[in-house]
Scaffold this motif. Structure first.
Motif, PDB file in Angstrom:
ATOM      1  N   VAL A 158      -7.777  -0.926  -4.357  1.00 35.39           N
ATOM      2  CA  VAL A 158      -6.432  -0.768  -4.930  1.00 35.39           C
ATOM      3  C   VAL A 158      -6.401  -1.269  -6.366  1.00 35.39           C
ATOM      4  CG1 VAL A 158      -4.046  -1.529  -4.732  1.00 35.39           C
ATOM      5  CG2 VAL A 158      -5.300  -0.867  -2.674  1.00 35.39           C
ATOM      6  N   GLN A 159      -7.038  -2.416  -6.618  1.00 35.85           N
ATOM      7  CA  GLN A 159      -7.083  -2.940  -7.986  1.00 35.85           C
ATOM      8  C   GLN A 159      -7.831  -1.987  -8.918  1.00 35.85           C
ATOM      9  OE1 GLN A 159      -8.817  -6.835  -7.606  1.00 35.85           O
ATOM     10  NE2 GLN A 159      -6.944  -7.770  -6.737  1.00 35.85           N
ATOM     11  N   GLN A 162      -5.613   0.877  -9.713  1.00 38.00           N
ATOM     12  CA  GLN A 162      -4.579   0.494 -10.672  1.00 38.00           C
ATOM     13  C   GLN A 162      -5.164   0.403 -12.087  1.00 38.00           C
ATOM     14  OE1 GLN A 162      -2.985  -3.163  -9.105  1.00 38.00           O
ATOM     15  NE2 GLN A 162      -1.693  -2.111  -7.570  1.00 38.00           N
ATOM     16  N   SER A 165      -5.709   3.781 -13.328  1.00 44.51           N
ATOM     17  CA  SER A 165      -4.436   4.381 -13.728  1.00 44.51           C
ATOM     18  C   SER A 165      -4.028   3.897 -15.117  1.00 44.51           C
ATOM     19  CB  SER A 165      -3.351   4.044 -12.703  1.00 44.51           C
ATOM     20  OG  SER A 165      -2.098   4.534 -13.106  1.00 44.51           O
ATOM     21  N   GLY A 166      -4.260   2.592 -15.384  1.00 44.26           N
ATOM     22  CA  GLY A 166      -3.938   2.081 -16.712  1.00 44.26           C
ATOM     23  C   GLY A 166      -4.803   2.722 -17.786  1.00 44.26           C
TER      24      GLY A 166
END
Length: 203
Positions: A158-159, A162, A165-166
């Motif tokens: 998940v990290q 994320q 995504s950034g």
């Protein structure tokens, strides 16, 4: 008297009257002879006799036309009224319309299902073979065991997603900025070419 009045009539009428007179005369003579020798009744004068009235031979019974025991079964009982035919026709039309709508939806869903199945690239011979899915594949068991000894795998995934995504957001912003700069440079270059072209024409 009837024979007198029948003068000038066809011969068939006169013959019928003579036959009738013979029959009535014979009956009269027979009745007179029986009365003279047997009954000895006084024969009343004709003007003293009352006119003979008709006597009913049978007595009419009241009839109820709606009583099945009298009229029998209704011969029109199997006839269907027109309103029922119209209602049945409307029902059949609405039913066919609903079936067409549902069949079109089913066909559309079947087409989507076929496209999805094709995208999975499944073997049609093994899709319906339930024996293949009665146990868990060993490869899946190994992956589950590997994840069980690494409890932070999902959290790390998940990290990472994320962070990705950034990065995607930053890259998209940079690409947009670069595109804007390129568009601005292209516009300035076009203006410069237009200006140089006009000066060449003036010389």
């Amino acid at each position: 008297e009837a024979i007198k009045h029948a003068k000038g009539q066809p011969a068939t009428v006169q013959d019928a009257l003579r036959f009738t007179m013979d029959v009535i005369g014979g009956k009269y003579n027979s009745a007179k002879k029986d009365n003279d020798f047997i009954y000895h009744k006084t024969v009343p004068a004709l003007d003293t006799l009352q006119p003979v009235k008709g006597a009913p031979l049978v007595k009419a019974l009241p009839v109820n036309p709606t009583d099945p025991s009298v009229t029998g079964p209704d011969i029109f009982s199997k006839l269907v009224p027109m309103s029922a035919h119209e209602a049945s026709s409307l029902y059949s039309e609405e039913k066919a319309k609903l079936l067409r709508e549902q069949m079109s939806k089913i066909d559309a869903k079947n087409e989507i299902l076929e496209q999805f199945t094709d995208s999975l690239q499944l073997d049609p011979e093994n899709v319906d073979n339930l024996d293949l899915y009665s146990h868990i594949p060993p490869v899946l068991m190994e992956k589950c065991a590997a994840l069980s000894v690494r409890p932070d795998t999902v959290k790390n995934l998940v990290q990472s997603m994320q962070a990705l995504s950034g990065v995607y957001t930053d890259v998209e912003a940079s690409l947009k900025e670069i595109k804007d700069l390129l568009d601005e440079n292209e516009l300035q270059e076009k203006r410069l070419q237009d200006l140089v072209g006009k000066q060449s024409q003036l010389q």
